[in-house]
Design a protein around this motif. Structure first.
Motif, PDB file in Angstrom:
ATOM      1  N   LEU A  60       0.893  -1.095  -0.033  1.00  0.00           N
ATOM      2  CA  LEU A  60      -0.012  -0.091  -0.035  1.00  0.00           C
ATOM      3  C   LEU A  60       0.824   1.123  -0.147  1.00  0.00           C
ATOM      4  CD1 LEU A  60      -3.147  -0.879   2.567  1.00  0.00           C
ATOM      5  CD2 LEU A  60      -3.006  -0.810  -0.019  1.00  0.00           C
ATOM      6  N   ALA A  61       1.685   1.147   0.710  1.00  0.00           N
ATOM      7  CA  ALA A  61       2.857   2.392   1.031  1.00  0.00           C
ATOM      8  C   ALA A  61       3.393   2.740  -0.408  1.00  0.00           C
ATOM      9  CB  ALA A  61       3.882   2.253   1.830  1.00  0.00           C
ATOM     10  N   GLU A  62       3.917   1.414  -1.202  1.00  0.00           N
ATOM     11  CA  GLU A  62       4.399   1.732  -2.513  1.00  0.00           C
ATOM     12  C   GLU A  62       3.410   2.293  -3.562  1.00  0.00           C
ATOM     13  OE1 GLU A  62       6.513  -1.780  -3.645  1.00  0.00           O
ATOM     14  OE2 GLU A  62       6.661  -1.253  -5.908  1.00  0.00           O
ATOM     15  N   ILE A  63       2.496   1.611  -3.343  1.00  0.00           N
ATOM     16  CA  ILE A  63       1.152   2.141  -4.326  1.00  0.00           C
ATOM     17  C   ILE A  63       0.937   3.758  -4.389  1.00  0.00           C
ATOM     18  CG2 ILE A  63      -1.313   1.896  -5.033  1.00  0.00           C
ATOM     19  CD1 ILE A  63      -1.014  -1.004  -4.338  1.00  0.00           C
ATOM     20  N   ALA A  64       0.980   3.934  -2.959  1.00  0.00           N
ATOM     21  CA  ALA A  64       0.738   5.502  -2.570  1.00  0.00           C
ATOM     22  C   ALA A  64       1.753   6.353  -3.213  1.00  0.00           C
ATOM     23  CB  ALA A  64       0.600   5.536  -1.187  1.00  0.00           C
ATOM     24  N   ARG A  65       2.993   5.754  -3.027  1.00  0.00           N
ATOM     25  CA  ARG A  65       4.064   6.581  -3.682  1.00  0.00           C
ATOM     26  C   ARG A  65       4.113   6.551  -5.178  1.00  0.00           C
ATOM     27  NH1 ARG A  65       7.188   3.815   0.142  1.00  0.00           N
ATOM     28  NH2 ARG A  65       7.777   2.374  -1.246  1.00  0.00           N
ATOM     29  N   GLU A  66       3.958   5.785  -5.658  1.00  0.00           N
ATOM     30  CA  GLU A  66       3.707   5.520  -7.266  1.00  0.00           C
ATOM     31  C   GLU A  66       2.810   6.340  -7.889  1.00  0.00           C
ATOM     32  OE1 GLU A  66       4.083   1.890  -9.413  1.00  0.00           O
ATOM     33  OE2 GLU A  66       5.161   0.947  -7.809  1.00  0.00           O
ATOM     34  N   ALA A  67       1.460   6.284  -7.025  1.00  0.00           N
ATOM     35  CA  ALA A  67       0.370   7.204  -7.687  1.00  0.00           C
ATOM     36  C   ALA A  67       0.431   8.624  -7.133  1.00  0.00           C
ATOM     37  CB  ALA A  67      -0.981   6.484  -6.708  1.00  0.00           C
ATOM     38  N   GLY A  68       1.336   9.058  -6.237  1.00  0.00           N
ATOM     39  CA  GLY A  68       1.513  10.280  -5.654  1.00  0.00           C
ATOM     40  C   GLY A  68       0.558  10.762  -4.965  1.00  0.00           C
ATOM     41  N   VAL A  69      -0.137   9.776  -4.074  1.00  0.00           N
ATOM     42  CA  VAL A  69      -1.129  10.011  -3.198  1.00  0.00           C
ATOM     43  C   VAL A  69      -0.755   9.579  -1.706  1.00  0.00           C
ATOM     44  CG1 VAL A  69      -2.811  10.096  -4.893  1.00  0.00           C
ATOM     45  CG2 VAL A  69      -2.360   7.979  -3.693  1.00  0.00           C
ATOM     46  N   SER A  70      -1.526  10.099  -0.695  1.00  0.00           N
ATOM     47  CA  SER A  70      -1.291   9.321   0.581  1.00  0.00           C
ATOM     48  C   SER A  70      -1.765   8.037   0.750  1.00  0.00           C
ATOM     49  CB  SER A  70      -1.882  10.386   1.685  1.00  0.00           C
ATOM     50  OG  SER A  70      -3.311  10.436   1.524  1.00  0.00           O
ATOM     51  N   ALA A  71      -1.349   7.264   1.584  1.00  0.00           N
ATOM     52  CA  ALA A  71      -1.738   5.915   1.907  1.00  0.00           C
ATOM     53  C   ALA A  71      -3.203   6.021   2.332  1.00  0.00           C
ATOM     54  CB  ALA A  71      -0.921   5.455   2.888  1.00  0.00           C
ATOM     55  N   PRO A  72      -3.742   7.005   3.170  1.00  0.00           N
ATOM     56  CA  PRO A  72      -5.112   7.008   3.390  1.00  0.00           C
ATOM     57  C   PRO A  72      -5.835   6.889   2.307  1.00  0.00           C
ATOM     58  CG  PRO A  72      -3.828   8.459   4.988  1.00  0.00           C
ATOM     59  CD  PRO A  72      -2.958   7.906   3.968  1.00  0.00           C
ATOM     60  N   THR A  73      -5.591   7.874   1.146  1.00  0.00           N
ATOM     61  CA  THR A  73      -6.166   7.875  -0.200  1.00  0.00           C
ATOM     62  C   THR A  73      -6.214   6.375  -0.840  1.00  0.00           C
ATOM     63  OG1 THR A  73      -5.586  10.203  -0.438  1.00  0.00           O
ATOM     64  CG2 THR A  73      -6.442   8.686  -2.435  1.00  0.00           C
ATOM     65  N   VAL A  74      -5.199   5.725  -0.619  1.00  0.00           N
ATOM     66  CA  VAL A  74      -5.211   4.427  -1.147  1.00  0.00           C
ATOM     67  C   VAL A  74      -6.479   3.572  -0.481  1.00  0.00           C
ATOM     68  CG1 VAL A  74      -3.837   2.027  -1.683  1.00  0.00           C
ATOM     69  CG2 VAL A  74      -2.917   4.349  -2.048  1.00  0.00           C
TER      70      VAL A  74
END
Length: 352
Positions: free
Chosen positions: A14-28
């Protein structure tokens, strides 16, 4: 051999996805939980990354509630009761319950509705309105909640499953019946111009006139809202014309009942002085005096087809046919239509 901790692996993903998407982990997390308060473009980007990383939610089937959501833009008609009956028939056979809601006249449900549906996690949603906006569609899709539109008011889109009826053919059959009886001044009370079914029925009316070699007089075309009051109001306008119609295709059964009232008020008899055809074949069409000639729209069967389709979609059983399903309409001849009276009667009334 030491196995990785699933919770740690999921958190890192989830943290990696958040970084790649340019959003916060709560958004994911919001996307994963089907929350509506995420921009559609952001949701799409995050969903794609989730798929790329092989992230799997738990099986949707196991977490679904034994419900079908049924949503109307308005409930104040016998038309709605026929649709409810159809969805209930399928739900009962499947051991499911129906959650009924109304969008207060809006052609798409409100924002809070989508959140409530996501929280309920029904087997599917049957919509009796135009459809859903982009964020609502994204929310239901992210939670694997299928939806089907019944008789959409507008174009729901090629990728939205829908069930309707052959409205153009119905308008053609209604008007052709009147022309075959010998009527030459045939009026119409259409429904709202924003609704596809209204436009299709009106186009069928015009096609029947053209086929019969009858002129299309703009003065004989009135627009209602598919309610009794507009049938009465627009009916009075038609029947007070100097050269009034001897027959009217009323657009639907409720407007036909309003037209009955207008005719009685003006001292016209149905069908001796005025022939009337409705559309829908609601139960009241058989009870009114005289019984109403109408075009049967298979409302209960349409609702049953929509409910079965939404359940099939939820089970991953994609239909082999196109997602736009149309059921046939048929003319039901009763006692509200007859050959026109002599020209002297029509001319006499028009002179009053």
């Amino acid at each position: 051999m030491t196995r990785p901790n699933p919770a740690v692996a999921q958190s890192a993903t989830l943290a990696e996805i958040a970084r790649e998407a340019g959003v916060s982990a709560p958004t994911v997390s919001k996307v994963l939980n089907g929350r509506a308060d995420v921009a559609p473009s952001t949701r799409t980007r995050v969903e794609e990354l989730l798929r790329n990383h092989g992230y799997r939610r738990r099986r949707a089937e196991a977490s679904r509630s034994p419900l079908i959501d049924l949503v109307f833009h308005e409930l104040e008609s016998a038309w709605a009761m026929e649709v409810i009956r159809g969805v209930e028939n399928v739900a009962r056979d499947e051991g499911l319950s129906v959650v009924l809601s109304e969008s207060a006249g809006r052609l798409t449900p409100g924002r809070t509705w989508a959140d409530q549906v996501a929280a309920r996690r029904p087997h599917g949603v049957v919509l009796v309105l135009n459809g859903l906006d982009e964020s609502q569609r994204a929310l239901l899709t992210s939670r694997s909640i299928p939806f089907v539109v019944v008789d959409p008011a507008g174009d729901p889109g090629d990728d939205v499953p829908s069930v309707g009826a052959t409205n153009w053919q119905g308008g053609l059959a209604a008007t052709r019946h009147l022309a075959d009886l010998g009527h030459r001044r045939i009026g119409v009370i259409s429904g709202p111009s924003r609704m596809m079914c209204s436009r299709a029925r009106l186009d069928g009316y015009r096609a029947a006139l053209d086929t019969a070699g009858l002129p299309a007089d703009p003065a004989l075309v009135r627009t209602g809202d598919f309610h009794h009051e507009s049938g009465y109001r627009e009916g009075l306008a038609l029947l007070k014309l100097p050269d009034r119609p001897t027959a009217v295709f009323a657009g639907n059964d409720l407007q036909a009942l309003g037209l009955y009232e207008a005719a009685r008020e003006l001292g016209l008899r149905v069908p001796e002085d005025l022939s009337i055809v409705g559309f829908d074949d609601l139960p009241v069409a058989r009870w009114v005096g005289p019984p109403l000639t109408t075009v049967r729209q298979p409302l209960t069967e349409m609702a049953e087809a929509a409910a079965r389709l939404v359940l099939d979609l939820g089970r991953g059983e994609r239909p082999s046919a196109a997602t736009r399903v149309e059921l046939a309409t048929s003319l039901v001849v009763r006692s509200s239509t007859a050959a026109p009276a002599g020209e002297g009667r029509a001319a006499y009334f028009g002179a009053q």
